[in-house]
Design an enzyme around this catalytic site. Structure first.
Site, PDB file in Angstrom:
ATOM      1  N   LEU A  10       0.807  -1.219   0.000  1.00 29.36           N
ATOM      2  CA  LEU A  10       0.000   0.000   0.000  1.00 29.36           C
ATOM      3  C   LEU A  10       0.841   1.271   0.000  1.00 29.36           C
ATOM      4  CD1 LEU A  10      -2.920  -0.917   2.434  1.00 29.36           C
ATOM      5  CD2 LEU A  10      -2.807  -1.149  -0.055  1.00 29.36           C
ATOM      6  N   LYS A  11       2.140   1.154   0.269  1.00 35.20           N
ATOM      7  CA  LYS A  11       3.060   2.301   0.195  1.00 35.20           C
ATOM      8  C   LYS A  11       2.536   3.499   0.988  1.00 35.20           C
ATOM      9  CE  LYS A  11       4.534   1.034  -4.533  1.00 35.20           C
ATOM     10  NZ  LYS A  11       3.484   0.044  -4.856  1.00 35.20           N
ATOM     11  N   THR A  64      10.270   1.581  -9.503  1.00 34.54           N
ATOM     12  CA  THR A  64      11.014   1.047 -10.650  1.00 34.54           C
ATOM     13  C   THR A  64      10.507   1.602 -11.978  1.00 34.54           C
ATOM     14  OG1 THR A  64       9.602  -0.921 -10.661  1.00 34.54           O
ATOM     15  CG2 THR A  64      11.712  -1.084  -9.502  1.00 34.54           C
TER      16      THR A  64
END
Length: 233
Positions: free
Chosen positions: A62-63, A117
């Site tokens: 969920l960052k 990324t």
């Protein structure tokens, strides 16, 4: 310790699609599964309980990135779900990461996102106004993550060695953007094969579309797992 199972990214829009996907695998096979924002927002906390009930491990991706007290309170709730691993954005700062660790407790692994990324160095410099190299930014965030007492970071495989040198060999490096040779890279800017990720020192790898969108997802999963673990003692 390295995780022998590639983490499968369940980037699906509904509970029902997840059930259909998992029905392809033998019931006795324990998988490591990533639940991201799309699925969690669609299915709610029940998806975690369901997956844990089937005997799977869960990385809840969920960052979180908010003020320390809010993140701490949210992590207390996530700890009650029994997740095996979750994450925050390192950009939230050391105090936020410490609060997250306190809220989650020690039962689950807690890692931080350094740079996504999907982010290129040019994008980072232009939109985040960070005037260093991408690698320098990642190393800075990794050091701050270790300082906060977290278990590791999400990073590209290209950054694993420098992160472990800057922190310690046991600092977890979880690597998304893993693609078997010949598979389209999609929206990931920094990718690597499972074998390369092993050689460079990744501890966990996350694989999504090369498994979930494969003609035979079970065969694709085991091929990637075999490539990931082929040189393990």
């Amino acid at each position: 310790m390295r995780e022998h199972r590639p983490i499968i990214a369940l980037d699906f829009p509904s509970f029902e699609v997840v059930k259909e996907f998992l029905a392809l695998f033998p019931a006795e096979e324990s998988l490591y599964l990533k639940v991201g924002m799309e699925l969690y927002y669609a299915a709610g906390p029940e998806i975690v309980s369901y997956l844990k009930g089937l005997g799977h491990s869960v990385f809840l991706d969920l960052k979180l990135h908010d003020i320390p007290n809010t993140v701490k309170s949210a992590m207390k709730i996530l700890s009650q779900l029994g997740v095996d691993m979750t994450n925050v954005h390192a950009a939230g700062g050391v105090e936020m990461m410490k609060a997250a660790r306190e809220g989650l407790g020690s039962q689950a692994k807690l890692i931080a996102v350094t740079q996504l990324t999907s982010t290129s160095e040019a994008q980072m410099q232009e939109f985040q106004n960070i005037q260093t190299s991408l690698q320098e930014s990642v190393i800075h965030y990794a050091k701050k993550t270790a300082e906060a007492g977290l278990d590791g970071v999400v990073c590209s495989a290209q950054e694993v060695q420098v992160i472990k040198q800057a922190t310690n060999p046991d600092f977890i490096c979880l690597t998304p953007g893993i693609r078997p040779a010949g598979v389209a890279v999609g929206d990931q800017k920094r990718v690597m094969t499972p074998a390369d990720a092993y050689q460079i020192g990744s501890d966990y790898i996350v694989v999504g579309r090369p498994i979930t969108q494969a003609e035979d997802p079970v065969a694709a999963y085991h091929a990637i797992k075999d490539e990931w673990t082929q040189d393990w003692n």
